[in-house]
Design a protein around this motif. Sequence first.
Motif, short mmCIF file in Angstrom:
data_model
loop_
_atom_site.label_atom_id
_atom_site.label_comp_id
_atom_site.label_asym_id
_atom_site.label_seq_id
_atom_site.Cartn_x
_atom_site.Cartn_y
_atom_site.Cartn_z
N ASP A 236 0.85 -1.14 0.15
CA ASP A 236 0.05 -0.10 0.02
C ASP A 236 0.97 1.34 -0.03
O ASP A 236 0.60 2.22 -0.59
CB ASP A 236 -0.91 -0.02 1.09
CG ASP A 236 -1.89 1.03 1.16
OD1 ASP A 236 -2.29 1.46 0.07
OD2 ASP A 236 -2.54 1.58 2.25
N GLU A 237 1.88 1.35 0.67
CA GLU A 237 3.03 2.30 0.84
C GLU A 237 3.65 2.55 -0.53
O GLU A 237 3.66 3.59 -1.08
CB GLU A 237 3.82 2.18 1.88
CG GLU A 237 3.28 2.26 3.28
CD GLU A 237 4.49 1.88 4.19
OE1 GLU A 237 5.59 1.53 3.98
OE2 GLU A 237 4.07 2.08 5.55
N ILE A 238 3.99 1.49 -1.10
CA ILE A 238 4.63 1.64 -2.63
C ILE A 238 3.54 2.12 -3.73
O ILE A 238 3.69 2.85 -4.42
CB ILE A 238 5.06 0.27 -2.95
CG1 ILE A 238 6.38 -0.24 -2.12
CG2 ILE A 238 5.74 0.24 -4.48
CD1 ILE A 238 6.64 -1.70 -2.39
N GLU A 239 2.25 1.61 -3.39
CA GLU A 239 1.37 1.97 -4.29
C GLU A 239 0.88 3.37 -4.08
O GLU A 239 0.84 4.25 -5.13
CB GLU A 239 0.06 1.23 -4.12
CG GLU A 239 -1.12 1.42 -4.94
CD GLU A 239 -2.28 0.65 -4.87
OE1 GLU A 239 -2.67 -0.33 -5.54
OE2 GLU A 239 -3.02 0.73 -3.74
N THR A 240 1.04 3.89 -2.96
CA THR A 240 0.54 5.65 -2.75
C THR A 240 1.87 6.30 -3.15
O THR A 240 1.41 7.38 -3.89
CB THR A 240 0.72 5.61 -1.18
OG1 THR A 240 -0.64 4.79 -0.61
CG2 THR A 240 0.59 6.99 -0.97
N SER A 241 2.92 5.63 -3.22
CA SER A 241 4.15 6.60 -3.53
C SER A 241 4.17 6.53 -5.35
O SER A 241 4.49 7.61 -5.89
CB SER A 241 5.64 6.07 -3.28
OG SER A 241 5.68 5.95 -2.02
N PRO A 247 -0.23 10.33 -11.19
CA PRO A 247 -1.70 10.35 -10.88
C PRO A 247 -2.78 9.87 -11.47
O PRO A 247 -3.77 9.71 -10.82
CB PRO A 247 -1.95 11.94 -11.35
CG PRO A 247 -0.50 12.55 -11.49
CD PRO A 247 0.30 11.36 -11.91
N LEU A 248 -2.77 9.16 -12.82
CA LEU A 248 -3.74 8.42 -13.39
C LEU A 248 -4.19 7.15 -12.35
O LEU A 248 -5.30 6.69 -12.79
CB LEU A 248 -3.33 8.02 -14.73
CG LEU A 248 -3.34 8.86 -15.77
CD1 LEU A 248 -2.78 8.45 -17.07
CD2 LEU A 248 -4.93 9.27 -16.14
N LEU A 249 -2.97 6.65 -11.73
CA LEU A 249 -3.31 5.66 -10.97
C LEU A 249 -4.22 5.80 -9.70
O LEU A 249 -4.60 4.89 -9.07
CB LEU A 249 -2.01 4.95 -10.70
CG LEU A 249 -1.11 3.88 -11.48
CD1 LEU A 249 0.02 3.53 -11.03
CD2 LEU A 249 -1.91 2.83 -11.81
N SER A 250 -4.22 6.96 -9.39
CA SER A 250 -5.13 7.50 -8.11
C SER A 250 -6.54 6.75 -8.16
O SER A 250 -7.04 6.45 -7.09
CB SER A 250 -5.07 8.80 -7.87
OG SER A 250 -3.56 9.30 -7.58
#
Length: 259
Positions: A236-241, A247-250
Amino acid sequence: MFKEIVVVKAILLIFILSLPSLAFADCNMAFRYGLLIAPDHIRFMQNTRTFVQINNDRQLFVAGEWVHLTDDDTELLQQYSQGLRKFVPEIVSLAVDGVEVGLSSIESMLSGLGSKSQQAEWQALIRETTFQFMSRFVRTGEYFYLAPQSLNELDHFLNRELKPQLSNLARHTVGAVWGALRDALRQSDSNFERTDNQGLESVEQLVDNISFGLDEKAIELEAKSALFCQRMRELDEIETSLQQRVPLLSQYDVVTEKN
């Protein structure tokens, strides 16, 4: 034939009632999308639709569009992708192995019994009985699929939904099954006592084999439950980074913590 099918159902009920608890009571981490892990790509899916795809741990596609990445972005994507490649197959394999322990024992017991058509019906019954569980986990060769779910939901599904339903069925059917089986043996076998005792011993041995294998998986899952939760938090931390850089991944938050 009806009586034989009822016997198979009873055996399957006993097997599924022995499924291990995943013991994730203190972990709220979840996968919001289904994850398909293949040798050359990873897909984030809902139903059959792919929203995000990672090719060879380096190329990113969001909603079907290729996303240009810097070298730093690519390094972070590789870290994220490789983390998923290590984690998802492990949890899928543990779950599937637990099921296969029971299925292999059941299939061994049924091997050589009945006609080809009866064997086909038994195999169909096994697939039908385990479909609800297996729809959450798929392992085919080097392909692994994990359905959207939290670790808590998985534990809840196995122990608070599936087990009570099957337990109620078992209480009402197992006694009737053996009564029907004994009646059938009395009518068809002059040496009833020997055959009846052999049949009961075979089933008891089957349940012992299933319980032993599933107990081993339960211990393994219990030991790894905290580790699994921690791995999901790290992902989750890697994904947030990665979302901050892309930004498209948000809008496709795959790993999340439920309140």
